[in-house]
Scaffold this motif. Structure first.
Motif, short mmCIF file in Angstrom:
data_model
loop_
_atom_site.label_atom_id
_atom_site.label_comp_id
_atom_site.label_asym_id
_atom_site.label_seq_id
_atom_site.Cartn_x
_atom_site.Cartn_y
_atom_site.Cartn_z
N MET A 1 1.18 -1.30 0.07
CA MET A 1 -0.32 0.26 0.22
C MET A 1 0.87 1.19 -0.05
SD MET A 1 -3.57 0.92 -0.07
CE MET A 1 -3.83 2.19 -0.32
N ARG B 1 0.77 4.40 -2.64
CA ARG B 1 0.55 5.29 -2.52
C ARG B 1 2.01 6.57 -2.42
NH1 ARG B 1 -1.12 5.84 3.88
NH2 ARG B 1 -1.42 8.22 2.52
N PHE C 1 1.39 6.71 -6.62
CA PHE C 1 0.25 7.34 -6.88
C PHE C 1 0.27 9.25 -6.57
CE2 PHE C 1 -4.02 9.77 -5.85
CZ PHE C 1 -4.06 9.47 -7.25
N TYR D 1 -4.36 6.59 -11.55
CA TYR D 1 -5.43 5.88 -10.83
C TYR D 1 -5.28 4.89 -10.99
CZ TYR D 1 -9.52 3.82 -9.37
OH TYR D 1 -10.81 3.84 -8.56
N TYR E 1 -3.77 2.34 -8.47
CA TYR E 1 -4.73 1.86 -7.46
C TYR E 1 -4.92 0.09 -7.72
CZ TYR E 1 -3.47 5.63 -4.12
OH TYR E 1 -4.10 6.26 -2.64
N LEU E 2 -5.44 0.45 -8.46
CA LEU E 2 -5.96 -1.15 -10.05
C LEU E 2 -5.50 -1.92 -9.31
CD1 LEU E 2 -8.34 0.35 -12.35
CD2 LEU E 2 -8.61 0.15 -10.18
N ALA F 1 -2.95 -2.22 -6.96
CA ALA F 1 -2.01 -2.93 -5.96
C ALA F 1 -3.63 -3.45 -5.18
CB ALA F 1 -1.91 -1.63 -5.35
N ALA F 2 -4.88 -3.33 -5.89
CA ALA F 2 -6.17 -4.45 -5.74
C ALA F 2 -6.42 -5.68 -6.48
CB ALA F 2 -6.93 -3.42 -6.00
N TYR G 1 -3.45 -7.43 -4.54
CA TYR G 1 -3.56 -7.91 -2.95
C TYR G 1 -5.02 -9.08 -2.78
CZ TYR G 1 -1.96 -4.72 0.34
OH TYR G 1 -1.33 -3.59 1.19
N GLY H 1 -11.40 -9.34 -0.17
CA GLY H 1 -10.64 -9.51 -0.13
C GLY H 1 -9.55 -8.23 -0.30
N LEU H 2 -10.43 -7.12 -0.55
CA LEU H 2 -8.96 -5.70 -0.67
C LEU H 2 -8.92 -5.57 0.69
CD1 LEU H 2 -10.38 -4.30 -3.88
CD2 LEU H 2 -8.76 -5.33 -3.38
N PRO H 3 -7.88 -4.50 1.28
CA PRO H 3 -7.84 -3.73 2.35
C PRO H 3 -8.95 -2.94 2.88
CG PRO H 3 -5.77 -4.88 1.30
CD PRO H 3 -6.51 -4.51 0.37
N LEU I 1 -7.16 0.35 1.21
CA LEU I 1 -7.66 0.57 -0.21
C LEU I 1 -8.57 0.83 -1.04
CD1 LEU I 1 -5.38 0.19 -2.43
CD2 LEU I 1 -5.80 -2.12 -3.02
N ILE J 1 -9.66 3.89 -3.45
CA ILE J 1 -10.13 3.64 -4.86
C ILE J 1 -11.60 4.10 -5.13
CG2 ILE J 1 -10.88 1.37 -6.46
CD1 ILE J 1 -8.67 -0.17 -5.66
N TYR K 1 -10.69 7.93 -5.36
CA TYR K 1 -10.29 9.02 -6.49
C TYR K 1 -10.85 8.52 -7.68
CZ TYR K 1 -5.49 10.04 -2.65
OH TYR K 1 -5.36 11.00 -2.50
N LEU L 1 -13.36 10.49 -10.83
CA LEU L 1 -12.54 10.50 -12.15
C LEU L 1 -13.75 9.62 -12.97
CD1 LEU L 1 -9.70 8.93 -11.93
CD2 LEU L 1 -9.88 10.95 -12.69
#
Lengths: 269, 233
Positions: free
Chosen positions: A222, A226, A229, A235, A238-239, A241-242, A245, B65-67, B70, B74, B77, B81
């Motif tokens: 994370m 950050r 980013f 953007y 972040y996807l 990183a997702a 995870y 499953g995602l923190p 995060l 998501i 931000y 968008l």
């Protein structure tokens, strides 16, 4: 299941039910999201390859942080669980307070309390030569996560130990085993099997929760995300990183299911 | 030390109480949204249609499953968008901003709904098929069967799981301080930085979170007795 028999009958007759339309639409949305992210990555392969390498390093830090905390937590949780089950009031009360505090407050608040709060006692920690521990964000996160997961693991273990039938202990005593031997050879192994599933959940919760370390400037997955980013305002970082995870958590979940099947195969009838 | 915590200009008491109210209102605003979304996702997971089931299962797998942190970023931000991309179809220079509170509520509600769906789904399994058939045989529509027969039992079965999720939600609201919402943790953080008494103020924050969990436990006990009033002999 939740449809009446009547609508079931209709659903068989029609090809395009409302549920089918909605399902196809939602699947389309998921596919669109995946495709747009994939397109962005493929169209700028070099940049995202670089990000990916950085993120892998971050993921390594995440796994290191979580792995060590879980181990320290496991060691701490055993005496805690025993104290929680103790017949004496004082250890039972102290262990209860410990567990209640760590389970009742947010992990992020605990992290701030240690990282920023203990910074106020710098002189004291310098004199006892512990300042290196509270100065470094990684060690601080490690300390907080260990103490936090110890509380959760203690509860898992306590419940598991309590659910081992009393006859097992009595059988051990009838065979003339010492209490220590009974606990480590009879009660604990059976308790650990019961605790297997909640342990798996706890590992996943810790992987997810460890993202908090990024707020106190630990560069885990994370944290790297950050940082990237904040430099690029891209953007898709972040996807990416997702996705990483998700891969970590899903892999662990599936491995854990297999492990559980393997370890409990003697219990299946 | 007490002066630092007093209510008014000299102390941080009023700021902390304001933060506490933001934390509480965020959790309370997220709850109905998360519950409702979770209920419909559970319905979708139980659907007879394979595509709908698949879409719902992807949703719960992803957001469980995602923190949470995060997910929060998501949404925070990503939503502007997305909205600006849609708005840009009609407007030459779209500049929509998204409120922190709304972003926090959406993110926490999304995570909450994914977990709530799992709780509801296992509660659905605890309701016998005969209950649906009884509703149909009484001539109730699907909606009325849900409203009068299924949901009251479902809530009783789901309550232990849901109250657990509420306690988790209360703690997760602390994450919104990372996107600048003046909640309890952010307010105490500001107080800590200005007064240089970090341990005191973060300790106070922890105590307030503990207080909230204790009060919630009482409230949950009361609701539990209410839903079980038909079970007594």
């Amino acid at each position: 299941m939740n449809h009446s028999a009547h609508s079931t009958y209709i659903a068989r007759d029609k090809i395009f039910t409302a549920a089918r339309l909605l399902g196809v639409f939602l699947l389309f949305l998921w596919a669109l999201l995946a495709a747009s992210a994939a397109y962005a990555v493929v169209s700028d392969y070099a940049t995202y390859g670089k990000y990916f390498a950085t993120f892998l390093r971050g993921a390594g830090t995440t796994l290191l942080l979580v792995g060590i905390s879980l181990l320290i937590g496991a060691v701490l949780s055993l005496p805690l669980a025993l104290a929680r089950n103790s017949n004496t009031l004082l250890p039972r009360f102290l262990a209860y307070c410990y567990v209640y505090f760590f389970r009742g407050t947010p992990l992020i608040a605990q992290t701030f309390l240690v990282y920023y709060g203990f910074g106020g006692f710098r002189e004291f920690f310098s004199t006892v030569h512990l300042w290196w521990l509270f100065r470094d964000p990684f060690y601080c996160a490690l300390l907080v996560f260990s103490l936090n997961t110890a509380a959760y693991q203690a509860e898992i273990l306590r419940g598991a130990i309590a659910s081992v039938p009393r006859g097992q202990t009595e059988a051990g005593r009838a065979m003339g085993l010492s209490p220590l031997m009974i606990f480590f050879k009879i009660t604990l192994p059976q308790a650990l099997i019961i605790a297997l599933r909640p342990y798996g959940n706890e590992i996943i919760i810790m992987i997810k929760g460890s993202a908090i370390a990024s707020i106190i400037t630990v560069f885990d997955l994370m944290g790297e995300t950050r940082r990237t980013f904040s430099r690029t305002f891209d953007y898709n970082t972040y996807l990416l990183a997702a996705l990483m995870y998700l891969v970590m958590v899903e892999t662990l979940r599936r491995v854990w299911v297999k492990l559980e099947q393997r370890l409990t195969r003697h219990l299946l009838r | 030390m007490l002066e630092l915590l007093s209510y008014g200009d000299s102390g941080w008491g009023d700021e902390i109480i304001a933060g506490l109210s933001v934390t509480l209102s965020l959790a309370l605003a997220t709850l109905p949204f998360g519950l409702l979304a979770g209920f419909f996702i559970a319905l979708a997971q139980n659907s007879q249609d394979a595509t709908l089931r698949a879409a719902a299962n992807i949703y719960t797998t992803v957001f469980r499953g995602l923190p949470e942190l995060l997910t929060l970023f998501i949404v925070f931000y990503g939503l502007p968008l997305f909205l600006n991309a849609v708005y840009g179809l009609f407007h030459p220079a779209p500049d929509l901003q998204i409120n922190n509170f709304l972003a926090g509520m959406l993110a926490l509600g999304t995570v909450f709904s994914a977990y709530a769906a799992e709780v509801f789904q296992s509660a659905f399994r605890g309701i016998a098929k005969g209950q649906y058939e009884a509703g149909t045989s009484l001539g109730l529509s699907w909606i009325r069967t849900m409203r009068f027969v299924i949901v009251p039992q479902l809530l009783r079965l789901a309550l232990p799981g849901l109250s657990n999720l509420w306690l988790i939600l209360l703690k997760e609201t602390a994450l919104v301080s990372a996107i600048g919402l003046p909640d309890l943790l952010r307010q105490t953080g500001i107080a800590a930085r200005v007064s240089k008494e970090a341990f005191l103020f973060f300790g106070v924050a922890c105590l307030f979170y503990l207080l909230l969990s204790i009060l919630s436990s009482f409230a949950i006990g009361y609701i539990e007795r209410f839903t079980q009033r038909g079970e007594k002999i």
